[in-house]
Design a protein around this motif. Structure first.
Motif, PDB file in Angstrom:
ATOM      1  N   PRO A 181      -4.503  -7.515  21.334  1.00 25.24           N
ATOM      2  CA  PRO A 181      -5.614  -6.682  21.805  1.00 25.24           C
ATOM      3  C   PRO A 181      -6.722  -7.481  22.470  1.00 25.24           C
ATOM      4  O   PRO A 181      -7.505  -6.937  23.232  1.00 25.24           O
ATOM      5  N   TYR A 182      -6.785  -8.789  22.184  1.00 24.84           N
ATOM      6  CA  TYR A 182      -7.914  -9.564  22.697  1.00 24.84           C
ATOM      7  C   TYR A 182      -7.647 -10.149  24.078  1.00 24.84           C
ATOM      8  O   TYR A 182      -8.568 -10.592  24.748  1.00 24.84           O
ATOM      9  N   LEU A 183      -6.387 -10.168  24.510  1.00 15.33           N
ATOM     10  CA  LEU A 183      -6.065 -10.819  25.777  1.00 15.33           C
ATOM     11  C   LEU A 183      -6.769 -10.175  26.976  1.00 15.33           C
ATOM     12  O   LEU A 183      -7.367 -10.898  27.775  1.00 15.33           O
ATOM     13  N   PRO A 184      -6.716  -8.849  27.136  1.00 12.53           N
ATOM     14  CA  PRO A 184      -7.389  -8.273  28.306  1.00 12.53           C
ATOM     15  C   PRO A 184      -8.871  -8.602  28.322  1.00 12.53           C
ATOM     16  O   PRO A 184      -9.435  -8.943  29.371  1.00 12.53           O
ATOM     17  N   ILE A 185      -9.514  -8.508  27.149  1.00 13.50           N
ATOM     18  CA  ILE A 185     -10.940  -8.818  27.055  1.00 13.50           C
ATOM     19  C   ILE A 185     -11.174 -10.278  27.435  1.00 13.50           C
ATOM     20  O   ILE A 185     -12.101 -10.615  28.181  1.00 13.50           O
ATOM     21  N   ALA A 186     -10.295 -11.159  26.927  1.00  8.73           N
ATOM     22  CA  ALA A 186     -10.444 -12.584  27.219  1.00  8.73           C
ATOM     23  C   ALA A 186     -10.343 -12.822  28.719  1.00  8.73           C
ATOM     24  O   ALA A 186     -11.096 -13.630  29.282  1.00  8.73           O
ATOM     25  N   VAL A 242     -17.847 -24.895  29.212  1.00  7.61           N
ATOM     26  CA  VAL A 242     -18.396 -24.333  27.978  1.00  7.61           C
ATOM     27  C   VAL A 242     -18.558 -22.826  28.108  1.00  7.61           C
ATOM     28  O   VAL A 242     -18.205 -22.052  27.203  1.00  7.61           O
ATOM     29  N   SER A 243     -19.075 -22.377  29.265  1.00  6.42           N
ATOM     30  CA  SER A 243     -19.298 -20.936  29.414  1.00  6.42           C
ATOM     31  C   SER A 243     -17.963 -20.191  29.458  1.00  6.42           C
ATOM     32  O   SER A 243     -17.837 -19.094  28.911  1.00  6.42           O
ATOM     33  N   PHE A 244     -16.966 -20.813  30.090  1.00  2.00           N
ATOM     34  CA  PHE A 244     -15.639 -20.203  30.161  1.00  2.00           C
ATOM     35  C   PHE A 244     -15.113 -19.952  28.749  1.00  2.00           C
ATOM     36  O   PHE A 244     -14.770 -18.827  28.372  1.00  2.00           O
ATOM     37  N   LEU A 245     -15.113 -21.043  27.943  1.00  2.01           N
ATOM     38  CA  LEU A 245     -14.528 -20.915  26.605  1.00  2.01           C
ATOM     39  C   LEU A 245     -15.380 -20.022  25.696  1.00  2.01           C
ATOM     40  O   LEU A 245     -14.858 -19.175  24.968  1.00  2.01           O
ATOM     41  N   SER A 246     -16.725 -20.195  25.768  1.00  2.00           N
ATOM     42  CA  SER A 246     -17.570 -19.407  24.866  1.00  2.00           C
ATOM     43  C   SER A 246     -17.514 -17.927  25.255  1.00  2.00           C
ATOM     44  O   SER A 246     -17.503 -17.054  24.384  1.00  2.00           O
ATOM     45  N   ASN A 247     -17.453 -17.644  26.550  1.00  2.00           N
ATOM     46  CA  ASN A 247     -17.323 -16.251  26.980  1.00  2.00           C
ATOM     47  C   ASN A 247     -16.089 -15.607  26.353  1.00  2.00           C
ATOM     48  O   ASN A 247     -16.150 -14.519  25.787  1.00  2.00           O
ATOM     49  N   VAL A 248     -14.975 -16.317  26.485  1.00  3.65           N
ATOM     50  CA  VAL A 248     -13.713 -15.793  25.951  1.00  3.65           C
ATOM     51  C   VAL A 248     -13.825 -15.577  24.448  1.00  3.65           C
ATOM     52  O   VAL A 248     -13.464 -14.519  23.921  1.00  3.65           O
ATOM     53  N   LEU A 249     -14.368 -16.603  23.760  1.00  2.00           N
ATOM     54  CA  LEU A 249     -14.431 -16.507  22.301  1.00  2.00           C
ATOM     55  C   LEU A 249     -15.375 -15.399  21.848  1.00  2.00           C
ATOM     56  O   LEU A 249     -15.052 -14.615  20.956  1.00  2.00           O
ATOM     57  N   ILE A 250     -16.558 -15.318  22.478  1.00  2.00           N
ATOM     58  CA  ILE A 250     -17.530 -14.307  22.046  1.00  2.00           C
ATOM     59  C   ILE A 250     -16.998 -12.907  22.317  1.00  2.00           C
ATOM     60  O   ILE A 250     -17.107 -12.016  21.471  1.00  2.00           O
ATOM     61  N   ALA A 251     -16.389 -12.726  23.515  1.00  2.76           N
ATOM     62  CA  ALA A 251     -15.856 -11.398  23.833  1.00  2.76           C
ATOM     63  C   ALA A 251     -14.780 -11.005  22.827  1.00  2.76           C
ATOM     64  O   ALA A 251     -14.776  -9.888  22.300  1.00  2.76           O
ATOM     65  N   SER A 252     -13.882 -11.947  22.531  1.00  2.00           N
ATOM     66  CA  SER A 252     -12.824 -11.642  21.566  1.00  2.00           C
ATOM     67  C   SER A 252     -13.417 -11.361  20.193  1.00  2.00           C
ATOM     68  O   SER A 252     -12.991 -10.428  19.500  1.00  2.00           O
ATOM     69  N   PHE A 253     -14.441 -12.148  19.831  1.00  2.00           N
ATOM     70  CA  PHE A 253     -15.053 -11.948  18.516  1.00  2.00           C
ATOM     71  C   PHE A 253     -15.697 -10.565  18.421  1.00  2.00           C
ATOM     72  O   PHE A 253     -15.586  -9.881  17.409  1.00  2.00           O
ATOM     73  N   LEU A 254     -16.377 -10.163  19.506  1.00  2.00           N
ATOM     74  CA  LEU A 254     -17.017  -8.844  19.490  1.00  2.00           C
ATOM     75  C   LEU A 254     -15.980  -7.748  19.285  1.00  2.00           C
ATOM     76  O   LEU A 254     -16.186  -6.814  18.511  1.00  2.00           O
ATOM     77  N   VAL A 255     -14.843  -7.885  19.992  1.00  2.00           N
ATOM     78  CA  VAL A 255     -13.801  -6.862  19.857  1.00  2.00           C
ATOM     79  C   VAL A 255     -13.232  -6.886  18.441  1.00  2.00           C
ATOM     80  O   VAL A 255     -13.000  -5.844  17.825  1.00  2.00           O
ATOM     81  N   PHE A 256     -13.039  -8.092  17.918  1.00  2.00           N
ATOM     82  CA  PHE A 256     -12.547  -8.229  16.541  1.00  2.00           C
ATOM     83  C   PHE A 256     -13.499  -7.543  15.567  1.00  2.00           C
ATOM     84  O   PHE A 256     -13.094  -6.755  14.714  1.00  2.00           O
TER      85      PHE A 256
END
Lengths: 240, 110
Positions: free
Chosen positions: B27-32, B59-73
């Motif tokens: 579920p997190y891939l599209p958001i990532a 840093v922004s690339f990775l943090s964006n992905v992680l934060i977006a996935s975390f929010l969805v989680f």
């Protein structure tokens, strides 16, 4: 968005920079390249992942799946019930005597006769009277009435002196509504055989027949009767 | 140039290797992806404005992905997963459009 005023200058250098970057890669670019590789990989995985039917549910959320499961089990229960009823009927028909098969056939014949209006019907039912002194009731209202009575489970319906069957028709004319060519006048008497409570309730729901008749300025009365008879029948005709 | 090559190699690897993604990650891939695209557009805009820094980009690339996935989680755990995904995608898409507009202005002066 903080856009500076010297966009035009930046655009020149921006294009030059692009051109330079395209031909002279440097070390940090490798990291960026790696990140883009990751992005490409992600996109590919997501785009080509759905293959096969079972993947339809893969992205569904837990609550959606629970809902689907509930629906399916309810449907399964209904179908199983019907399946066992039919299996029992089949067993009776196969193992039982001819008398049993005959009884079943008679039962079906009776049901079909009632539906086609070739036999008198009696039983509990409802008498409906619609007084329409202003002539506001048209054929559409009566068709609606018959439809609602059928939906409410009426086995047999009589309008005026006519038995309502599958090919009955209503029409508007100079003298008012006619059923199969017979004028009904300004007052309509309907008799419906079926569960009286169900039919009465169905007539009086908001937006139902009673309300739509009354909004047209006509009077609507129902009387439940445990012993009603519809003796009008239609002649039996041979199948074409 | 390297970025485009990286993208193409990534696509090629994805097609050839056909990796199996664990179910819980799906579920997190599209958001990532949307989050990563946001970082890419932001980075491209910074590049046009000559403010690009590869460390910030990474840093922004990775943090964006992680934060977006975390929010969805988090949304999934709270029972508002669908709404949270929509919200995250809307916000990221708005940022992408804003960045695209800035890039367009810088690149074509239009």
């Amino acid at each position: 968005m903080t856009m500076s005023g010297d966009d035009s200058v930046e655009a020149e250098t921006g294009r030059g920079l692009l051109r330079r970057l395209a031909y002279q890669p440097s070390r940090p670019h490798l990291m960026i390249g790696a990140l883009f590789l990751l992005l490409g990989l992600l996109i590919t995985v997501v785009v080509i992942a759905p293959s096969g039917d079972e993947d339809e549910w893969r992205n569904a959320r837990t609550e959606d799946l629970v809902q689907v499961l509930d629906d399916l089990s309810a449907r399964q229960a209904r179908l199983e019930e019907e399946s066992s009823r039919l299996a029992e009927l089949r067993r009776d028909l196969e193992s039982g005597s001819t008398a049993e098969a005959l009884a079943e056939a008679r039962r079906q014949l009776e049901a079909l006769r009632v539906m086609s209006g070739t036999t008198p019907v009696s039983g509990a039912g409802v008498q409906i009277t619609i007084d329409d002194p202003e002539g506001q009731i048209d054929a559409a209202v009566l068709i609606n009435a018959v439809q609602e009575l059928r939906d409410a489970g009426a086995e047999a319906i009589q309008v005026g002196e006519t038995r309502v069957t599958v090919d009955s028709w209503f029409a508007d004319s100079e003298e008012g509504v006619t059923i199969e060519g017979t004028s009904l006048g300004r007052s309509f008497d309907l008799v419906a055989i079926g569960e009286p409570e169900t039919i009465s309730a169905a007539m009086s729901i908001p937006g139902g027949l009673a309300e739509s008749v009354r909004t047209r300025g006509a009077e609507f009365r129902t009387t439940s009767d445990p012993n009603l008879t519809i003796s009008v029948t239609v002649p039996v005709t041979a199948a074409p | 140039m390297i970025a485009i090559i990286g993208l193409l190699v990534g696509v090629a690897v994805g097609i050839l290797w056909h990796p199996v993604v664990p179910l819980w990650l799906e579920p997190y891939l599209p958001i990532a992806i949307v989050a990563a695209l946001d970082a890419v557009f932001g980075g491209f805009r910074a590049l046009m404005q000559r403010r690009f820094d590869d460390r910030i980009f990474a840093v922004s690339f990775l943090s964006n992905v992680l934060i977006a996935s975390f929010l969805v989680f988090l949304g999934d755990q709270l029972g508002v997963g669908a709404q949270m995904s929509t919200g995250v995608v809307v916000v990221l898409a708005m940022r992408i459009f804003a960045n695209a507009a800035a890039i367009r202005r810088l690149l074509f002066r239009a």
